[in-house]
Scaffold this motif. Structure first.
Motif, PDB file in Angstrom:
ATOM      1  N   SER A  15       0.852  -1.184   0.000  1.00 48.10           N
ATOM      2  CA  SER A  15       0.000   0.000   0.000  1.00 48.10           C
ATOM      3  C   SER A  15       0.888   1.234   0.000  1.00 48.10           C
ATOM      4  O   SER A  15       1.921   1.266   0.679  1.00 48.10           O
ATOM      5  N   LYS A  16       0.506   2.255  -0.744  1.00 50.75           N
ATOM      6  CA  LYS A  16       1.285   3.496  -0.744  1.00 50.75           C
ATOM      7  C   LYS A  16       1.317   4.124   0.642  1.00 50.75           C
ATOM      8  O   LYS A  16       2.316   4.721   1.031  1.00 50.75           O
ATOM      9  N   LYS A  17       0.246   3.975   1.410  1.00 49.50           N
ATOM     10  CA  LYS A  17       0.175   4.578   2.748  1.00 49.50           C
ATOM     11  C   LYS A  17       0.781   3.696   3.830  1.00 49.50           C
ATOM     12  O   LYS A  17       1.416   4.185   4.751  1.00 49.50           O
ATOM     13  N   GLN A  18       0.560   2.377   3.734  1.00 48.99           N
ATOM     14  CA  GLN A  18       0.957   1.472   4.819  1.00 48.99           C
ATOM     15  C   GLN A  18       2.191   0.635   4.522  1.00 48.99           C
ATOM     16  O   GLN A  18       2.671  -0.079   5.390  1.00 48.99           O
ATOM     17  N   GLY A  19       2.702   0.671   3.318  1.00 49.82           N
ATOM     18  CA  GLY A  19       3.823  -0.196   2.958  1.00 49.82           C
ATOM     19  C   GLY A  19       3.336  -1.612   2.720  1.00 49.82           C
ATOM     20  O   GLY A  19       2.206  -1.845   2.311  1.00 49.82           O
ATOM     21  N   GLU A  20       4.184  -2.583   2.996  1.00 49.25           N
ATOM     22  CA  GLU A  20       3.832  -3.988   2.774  1.00 49.25           C
ATOM     23  C   GLU A  20       2.726  -4.402   3.745  1.00 49.25           C
ATOM     24  O   GLU A  20       2.851  -4.212   4.952  1.00 49.25           O
ATOM     25  N   VAL A  21       1.633  -4.976   3.225  1.00 49.29           N
ATOM     26  CA  VAL A  21       0.512  -5.381   4.072  1.00 49.29           C
ATOM     27  C   VAL A  21       0.250  -6.886   4.030  1.00 49.29           C
ATOM     28  O   VAL A  21      -0.402  -7.427   4.912  1.00 49.29           O
ATOM     29  N   PHE A  22       0.747  -7.581   2.998  1.00 45.11           N
ATOM     30  CA  PHE A  22       0.510  -9.017   2.852  1.00 45.11           C
ATOM     31  C   PHE A  22       1.658  -9.622   2.061  1.00 45.11           C
ATOM     32  O   PHE A  22       2.143  -9.014   1.114  1.00 45.11           O
ATOM     33  N   ARG A  23       2.086 -10.826   2.450  1.00 49.04           N
ATOM     34  CA  ARG A  23       3.143 -11.519   1.715  1.00 49.04           C
ATOM     35  C   ARG A  23       2.836 -13.021   1.706  1.00 49.04           C
ATOM     36  O   ARG A  23       2.479 -13.590   2.733  1.00 49.04           O
ATOM     37  N   PHE A  24       2.965 -13.660   0.548  1.00 51.60           N
ATOM     38  CA  PHE A  24       2.783 -15.104   0.410  1.00 51.60           C
ATOM     39  C   PHE A  24       4.125 -15.721   0.056  1.00 51.60           C
ATOM     40  O   PHE A  24       4.763 -15.298  -0.904  1.00 51.60           O
ATOM     41  N   ASP A  25       4.566 -16.696   0.835  1.00 53.34           N
ATOM     42  CA  ASP A  25       5.862 -17.347   0.648  1.00 53.34           C
ATOM     43  C   ASP A  25       5.674 -18.854   0.514  1.00 53.34           C
ATOM     44  O   ASP A  25       4.699 -19.420   1.016  1.00 53.34           O
ATOM     45  N   VAL A  26       6.649 -19.482  -0.122  1.00 45.40           N
ATOM     46  CA  VAL A  26       6.726 -20.945  -0.165  1.00 45.40           C
ATOM     47  C   VAL A  26       8.148 -21.329   0.246  1.00 45.40           C
ATOM     48  O   VAL A  26       9.110 -20.915  -0.385  1.00 45.40           O
ATOM     49  N   ASP A  27       8.266 -22.090   1.316  1.00 42.12           N
ATOM     50  CA  ASP A  27       9.572 -22.557   1.791  1.00 42.12           C
ATOM     51  C   ASP A  27       9.722 -24.040   1.475  1.00 42.12           C
ATOM     52  O   ASP A  27       8.744 -24.793   1.460  1.00 42.12           O
ATOM     53  N   LEU A  28      10.954 -24.438   1.245  1.00 44.36           N
ATOM     54  CA  LEU A  28      11.286 -25.842   1.038  1.00 44.36           C
ATOM     55  C   LEU A  28      11.956 -26.354   2.304  1.00 44.36           C
ATOM     56  O   LEU A  28      12.937 -25.778   2.778  1.00 44.36           O
ATOM     57  N   LEU A  29      11.401 -27.434   2.866  1.00 39.54           N
ATOM     58  CA  LEU A  29      11.940 -28.007   4.094  1.00 39.54           C
ATOM     59  C   LEU A  29      12.484 -29.395   3.803  1.00 39.54           C
ATOM     60  O   LEU A  29      11.834 -30.206   3.142  1.00 39.54           O
ATOM     61  N   LYS A  30      13.679 -29.679   4.297  1.00 39.49           N
ATOM     62  CA  LYS A  30      14.294 -31.008   4.154  1.00 39.49           C
ATOM     63  C   LYS A  30      14.144 -31.727   5.476  1.00 39.49           C
ATOM     64  O   LYS A  30      14.612 -31.263   6.509  1.00 39.49           O
ATOM     65  N   LYS A  31      13.438 -32.850   5.443  1.00 43.70           N
ATOM     66  CA  LYS A  31      13.282 -33.688   6.627  1.00 43.70           C
ATOM     67  C   LYS A  31      13.956 -35.030   6.358  1.00 43.70           C
ATOM     68  O   LYS A  31      14.472 -35.267   5.270  1.00 43.70           O
ATOM     69  N   TYR A  32      13.927 -35.906   7.341  1.00 40.19           N
ATOM     70  CA  TYR A  32      14.616 -37.198   7.237  1.00 40.19           C
ATOM     71  C   TYR A  32      14.127 -38.050   6.071  1.00 40.19           C
ATOM     72  O   TYR A  32      14.877 -38.833   5.509  1.00 40.19           O
ATOM     73  N   ASN A  33      12.854 -37.906   5.678  1.00 43.03           N
ATOM     74  CA  ASN A  33      12.297 -38.786   4.642  1.00 43.03           C
ATOM     75  C   ASN A  33      12.076 -38.083   3.301  1.00 43.03           C
ATOM     76  O   ASN A  33      11.447 -38.635   2.412  1.00 43.03           O
ATOM     77  N   GLY A  34      12.570 -36.860   3.156  1.00 43.63           N
ATOM     78  CA  GLY A  34      12.424 -36.185   1.873  1.00 43.63           C
ATOM     79  C   GLY A  34      12.139 -34.703   2.025  1.00 43.63           C
ATOM     80  O   GLY A  34      12.353 -34.110   3.074  1.00 43.63           O
ATOM     81  N   TYR A  35      11.628 -34.132   0.953  1.00 42.49           N
ATOM     82  CA  TYR A  35      11.374 -32.693   0.886  1.00 42.49           C
ATOM     83  C   TYR A  35       9.894 -32.384   1.082  1.00 42.49           C
ATOM     84  O   TYR A  35       9.021 -33.128   0.607  1.00 42.49           O
ATOM     85  N   TYR A  36       9.645 -31.296   1.759  1.00 41.78           N
ATOM     86  CA  TYR A  36       8.294 -30.810   2.004  1.00 41.78           C
ATOM     87  C   TYR A  36       8.199 -29.359   1.564  1.00 41.78           C
ATOM     88  O   TYR A  36       9.155 -28.592   1.707  1.00 41.78           O
ATOM     89  N   ILE A  37       7.043 -28.987   1.051  1.00 39.82           N
ATOM     90  CA  ILE A  37       6.778 -27.603   0.670  1.00 39.82           C
ATOM     91  C   ILE A  37       5.882 -27.002   1.748  1.00 39.82           C
ATOM     92  O   ILE A  37       4.901 -27.622   2.182  1.00 39.82           O
ATOM     93  N   TYR A  38       6.226 -25.797   2.184  1.00 37.16           N
ATOM     94  CA  TYR A  38       5.486 -25.122   3.245  1.00 37.16           C
ATOM     95  C   TYR A  38       4.965 -23.781   2.732  1.00 37.16           C
ATOM     96  O   TYR A  38       5.645 -22.761   2.840  1.00 37.16           O
ATOM     97  N   PRO A  39       3.743 -23.754   2.148  1.00 39.44           N
ATOM     98  CA  PRO A  39       3.160 -22.484   1.722  1.00 39.44           C
ATOM     99  C   PRO A  39       2.522 -21.772   2.921  1.00 39.44           C
ATOM    100  O   PRO A  39       1.856 -22.403   3.745  1.00 39.44           O
ATOM    101  N   HIS A  40       2.754 -20.483   3.036  1.00 37.43           N
ATOM    102  CA  HIS A  40       2.213 -19.722   4.154  1.00 37.43           C
ATOM    103  C   HIS A  40       2.139 -18.246   3.776  1.00 37.43           C
ATOM    104  O   HIS A  40       2.672 -17.830   2.762  1.00 37.43           O
ATOM    105  N   TYR A  41       1.467 -17.480   4.630  1.00 40.26           N
ATOM    106  CA  TYR A  41       1.354 -16.053   4.367  1.00 40.26           C
ATOM    107  C   TYR A  41       1.635 -15.249   5.635  1.00 40.26           C
ATOM    108  O   TYR A  41       1.620 -15.780   6.743  1.00 40.26           O
ATOM    109  N   HIS A  42       1.895 -13.972   5.432  1.00 39.09           N
ATOM    110  CA  HIS A  42       2.162 -13.019   6.499  1.00 39.09           C
ATOM    111  C   HIS A  42       1.245 -11.815   6.286  1.00 39.09           C
ATOM    112  O   HIS A  42       1.037 -11.408   5.145  1.00 39.09           O
TER     113      HIS A  42
END
Length: 70
Positions: A15-42
């Motif tokens: 927003s021009k007035k408030q700056g960043e107001v929402f963000r959507f990210d996707v993280d890649l996580l490595k666990k013992y049995n493989g890879y996981y995708i973690y979609p989330h928002y802020h």
């Protein structure tokens, strides 16, 4: 406990007035049995908090091989 992998910001709303107001990210996580995708928002007022899109631990199992593009 998760071991952070690489990930990327998919998009953010600014927003021009408030700056960043929402963000959507996707993280890649490595666990013992493989890879996981973690979609989330802020959202404002605390852009550091993660809000999961998926019930449970919030991850989607990808497989043993690293997804392309990560």
């Amino acid at each position: 406990m998760y071991r952070p992998g690489s990930g990327g910001r998919v998009f953010k709303l600014v927003s021009k007035k408030q700056g960043e107001v929402f963000r959507f990210d996707v993280d890649l996580l490595k666990k013992y049995n493989g890879y996981y995708i973690y979609p989330h928002y802020h959202v404002k007022p605390n852009l550091n908090d993660h809000h999961s899109l998926i019930s449970g631990d919030g991850t989607i199992y990808w497989g043993k091989d690293k997804p392309p593009g990560f």
